[in-house]
Design a protein around this motif. Structure first.
Motif, PDB file in Angstrom:
ATOM      1  N   UNK A  84       0.802  -1.259   0.208  1.00 34.08           N
ATOM      2  CA  UNK A  84       0.044   0.075   0.054  1.00 34.08           C
ATOM      3  C   UNK A  84       0.831   1.271  -0.165  1.00 34.08           C
ATOM      4  N   UNK A  85       1.774   1.092   0.905  1.00 34.30           N
ATOM      5  CA  UNK A  85       2.749   2.528   0.956  1.00 34.30           C
ATOM      6  C   UNK A  85       3.418   2.715  -0.315  1.00 34.30           C
ATOM      7  N   UNK A  86       3.820   1.352  -0.878  1.00 31.65           N
ATOM      8  CA  UNK A  86       4.455   1.424  -2.326  1.00 31.65           C
ATOM      9  C   UNK A  86       3.735   2.151  -3.245  1.00 31.65           C
ATOM     10  N   UNK A  87       2.429   1.702  -3.403  1.00 35.02           N
ATOM     11  CA  UNK A  87       1.713   2.395  -4.473  1.00 35.02           C
ATOM     12  C   UNK A  87       1.306   3.865  -4.139  1.00 35.02           C
ATOM     13  N   UNK A  88       1.056   3.900  -2.836  1.00 34.99           N
ATOM     14  CA  UNK A  88       0.912   5.446  -2.632  1.00 34.99           C
ATOM     15  C   UNK A  88       2.046   6.605  -3.000  1.00 34.99           C
ATOM     16  N   UNK A  89       3.210   5.946  -2.627  1.00 41.84           N
ATOM     17  CA  UNK A  89       4.258   6.993  -3.093  1.00 41.84           C
ATOM     18  C   UNK A  89       4.478   7.105  -4.537  1.00 41.84           C
ATOM     19  N   UNK A  90       3.950   6.174  -5.368  1.00 42.00           N
ATOM     20  CA  UNK A  90       4.010   6.252  -6.864  1.00 42.00           C
ATOM     21  C   UNK A  90       3.078   7.317  -7.101  1.00 42.00           C
ATOM     22  N   UNK A  91       1.927   7.455  -6.431  1.00 46.66           N
ATOM     23  CA  UNK A  91       0.842   8.464  -6.995  1.00 46.66           C
ATOM     24  C   UNK A  91       1.278   9.941  -6.468  1.00 46.66           C
ATOM     25  N   UNK A  92       1.964   9.921  -5.010  1.00 45.28           N
ATOM     26  CA  UNK A  92       2.216  11.109  -4.204  1.00 45.28           C
ATOM     27  C   UNK A  92       3.484  11.031  -3.543  1.00 45.28           C
ATOM     28  N   UNK A  93       4.479  11.746  -3.949  1.00 45.75           N
ATOM     29  CA  UNK A  93       5.789  11.441  -3.225  1.00 45.75           C
ATOM     30  C   UNK A  93       5.955  12.274  -1.970  1.00 45.75           C
ATOM     31  N   UNK A  94       4.921  12.825  -1.502  1.00 50.04           N
ATOM     32  CA  UNK A  94       5.038  13.323  -0.071  1.00 50.04           C
ATOM     33  C   UNK A  94       5.062  12.307   1.067  1.00 50.04           C
ATOM     34  N   UNK A  95       5.744  12.419   1.993  1.00 52.12           N
ATOM     35  CA  UNK A  95       5.793  11.274   3.205  1.00 52.12           C
ATOM     36  C   UNK A  95       6.343  12.282   4.246  1.00 52.12           C
ATOM     37  N   UNK A  96       5.802  11.850   5.401  1.00 53.18           N
ATOM     38  CA  UNK A  96       6.228  12.113   6.786  1.00 53.18           C
ATOM     39  C   UNK A  96       6.916  10.916   7.602  1.00 53.18           C
ATOM     40  N   UNK A  97       7.788  11.178   8.717  1.00 50.22           N
ATOM     41  CA  UNK A  97       8.296  10.116   9.562  1.00 50.22           C
ATOM     42  C   UNK A  97       8.150  10.824  10.908  1.00 50.22           C
ATOM     43  N   UNK A  98       7.905   9.908  11.764  1.00 53.51           N
ATOM     44  CA  UNK A  98       7.739  10.492  13.241  1.00 53.51           C
ATOM     45  C   UNK A  98       8.221   9.522  14.164  1.00 53.51           C
ATOM     46  N   UNK A  99       9.255   9.858  14.774  1.00 59.99           N
ATOM     47  CA  UNK A  99      10.109   8.830  15.714  1.00 59.99           C
ATOM     48  C   UNK A  99       9.591   9.526  17.142  1.00 59.99           C
ATOM     49  N   UNK A 100       9.413   8.388  17.894  1.00 55.72           N
ATOM     50  CA  UNK A 100       9.096   8.890  19.479  1.00 55.72           C
ATOM     51  C   UNK A 100      10.006   7.973  20.385  1.00 55.72           C
ATOM     52  N   UNK A 101      10.862   8.734  21.130  1.00 52.65           N
ATOM     53  CA  UNK A 101      11.588   8.074  22.134  1.00 52.65           C
ATOM     54  C   UNK A 101      11.287   8.533  23.422  1.00 52.65           C
ATOM     55  N   UNK A 102      10.448   7.470  24.128  1.00 49.84           N
ATOM     56  CA  UNK A 102      10.038   7.830  25.354  1.00 49.84           C
ATOM     57  C   UNK A 102      11.049   7.886  26.419  1.00 49.84           C
ATOM     58  N   UNK A 103      12.133   7.026  26.500  1.00 51.03           N
ATOM     59  CA  UNK A 103      13.158   7.194  27.260  1.00 51.03           C
ATOM     60  C   UNK A 103      13.758   8.549  27.431  1.00 51.03           C
ATOM     61  N   UNK A 104      13.469   9.314  26.305  1.00 50.86           N
ATOM     62  CA  UNK A 104      14.296  10.567  26.623  1.00 50.86           C
ATOM     63  C   UNK A 104      13.060  11.649  26.395  1.00 50.86           C
ATOM     64  N   UNK A 105      11.909  11.463  26.321  1.00 51.58           N
ATOM     65  CA  UNK A 105      10.857  12.179  26.382  1.00 51.58           C
ATOM     66  C   UNK A 105      10.935  13.092  25.021  1.00 51.58           C
ATOM     67  N   UNK A 106      11.152  12.568  24.074  1.00 50.05           N
ATOM     68  CA  UNK A 106      11.421  13.399  22.651  1.00 50.05           C
ATOM     69  C   UNK A 106      10.604  12.816  21.544  1.00 50.05           C
ATOM     70  N   UNK A 107      10.363  13.723  20.629  1.00 50.05           N
ATOM     71  CA  UNK A 107       9.845  13.044  19.444  1.00 50.05           C
ATOM     72  C   UNK A 107      10.266  13.896  18.260  1.00 50.05           C
ATOM     73  N   UNK A 108      10.499  13.583  17.058  1.00 46.96           N
ATOM     74  CA  UNK A 108      11.065  14.157  15.917  1.00 46.96           C
ATOM     75  C   UNK A 108      10.015  13.792  14.769  1.00 46.96           C
ATOM     76  N   UNK A 109       9.449  15.111  14.410  1.00 52.04           N
ATOM     77  CA  UNK A 109       8.713  15.042  13.081  1.00 52.04           C
ATOM     78  C   UNK A 109       9.477  15.515  11.938  1.00 52.04           C
ATOM     79  N   UNK A 110       9.403  14.729  10.857  1.00 50.37           N
ATOM     80  CA  UNK A 110      10.013  14.832   9.509  1.00 50.37           C
ATOM     81  C   UNK A 110       9.212  14.793   8.389  1.00 50.37           C
ATOM     82  N   UNK A 111       9.217  15.820   7.596  1.00 54.09           N
ATOM     83  CA  UNK A 111       8.286  15.847   6.424  1.00 54.09           C
ATOM     84  C   UNK A 111       9.381  15.873   5.211  1.00 54.09           C
ATOM     85  N   UNK A 112       8.911  15.164   4.160  1.00 48.06           N
ATOM     86  CA  UNK A 112       9.614  15.647   2.991  1.00 48.06           C
ATOM     87  C   UNK A 112       9.007  14.706   1.638  1.00 48.06           C
ATOM     88  N   UNK A 113       9.988  14.404   0.990  1.00 43.16           N
ATOM     89  CA  UNK A 113       9.462  13.471  -0.204  1.00 43.16           C
ATOM     90  C   UNK A 113      10.121  12.151  -0.019  1.00 43.16           C
TER      91      UNK A 113
END
Ligand SMILES: Cc1cc2nc3c(=O)[nH]c(=O)nc-3n(C[C@H](O)[C@H](O)[C@H](O)COP(=O)(O)O)c2cc1C
Length: 213
Positions: A84-113
């Protein structure tokens, strides 16, 4: 709204760190510092990340994947290109990543292609995988409807026999590179007054700014 489970009333205070100033002009350096710290603090699976993709008409879908390589250009994950992800990225190259590290109380949000990586790099990675995972990449038509579990196991047996020694990389399986244009580094703080430092890429240069929690 009908309640199906008692509300969670406990509150967690975030006390483990602060992000007073911008430490690096380059967000990839900032990311690798936090990623390293997540390892040092023994966060479980620090490379597990939520990947969000979307259809052409912007309907989003998310799933967890493993980030396998951190490179200058961004973040590499491996998957089935016909999923599903593979076919979505061929239609739309925009994507986001979200890391969550509870032990550090941190999240990192990333947006791109997102784009497919060089097949030769995928070959190298595939060759280093355990045989069972290699066979699985052939056997599993990821995200397709299947009649039952047995049909999957039959395909495993079929490819086990077909590839008694070396398993070649399936052409539909390989790496994806998420190239970031936006980052948010979030550090939990007391009283919900969290630190949020963002980076935006404009014309190949990164600017940074703070946003309110
Ligand atoms: C901890 C964890 C790690 C995962 N890592 C991967 C991965 O690296 N690649 C992958 O294709 N799926 C991975 N999965 C499975 C995905 O979450 C998902 O089920 C699969 O990729 C199909 O997603 P799709 O139908 O949206 O394409 C992982 C799941 C979990 C829970």
């Amino acid at each position: 709204m009908k309640e199906i489970k008692k509300k969670h009333l406990e509150r967690t205070d975030f006390l483990k760190g602060e992000l007073k100033d911008v430490q690096f002009d380059d967000p990839m350096k900032m990311f690798s510092t936090w990623y390293q710290e997540a390892h040092e603090k023994n966060c479980p699976e620090p490379h597990a990340v939520v990947l969000t993709t979307a259809t052409l008409d912007a309907k989003p879908s998310s799933r967890i994947v493993y980030m396998r390589e951190l490179v200058e250009e961004g973040f590499v994950i491996y998957t089935n290109y016909l999923s599903r992800k593979g076919s979505e990225i061929t239609e739309n190259p925009n994507a986001a990543l979200l890391f969550y590290w509870d032990c550090c109380e941190r999240q990192v949000r990333i947006e791109g292609t997102i784009e497919k990586i060089d097949p030769l790099i995928s070959d190298d990675y595939f060759d280093a995988r355990p045989r069972m995972s290699q066979i699985g990449a052939w056997a599993s038509e990821q995200s397709q409807q299947i009649p039952d579990r047995q049909s999957l196991e039959d395909r495993v047996a079929y490819f086990e026999e077909k590839f008694p020694t070396k398993v070649p990389r399936p052409p539909h399986w390989g790496g994806l590179l998420v190239k970031p244009v936006y980052f948010e580094f979030w550090q939990g703080r007391l009283g919900r007054l969290h630190d949020r430092i963002c980076y935006q890429n404009n014309d190949k240069t990164w600017s940074n700014f703070r946003i309110a929690p």
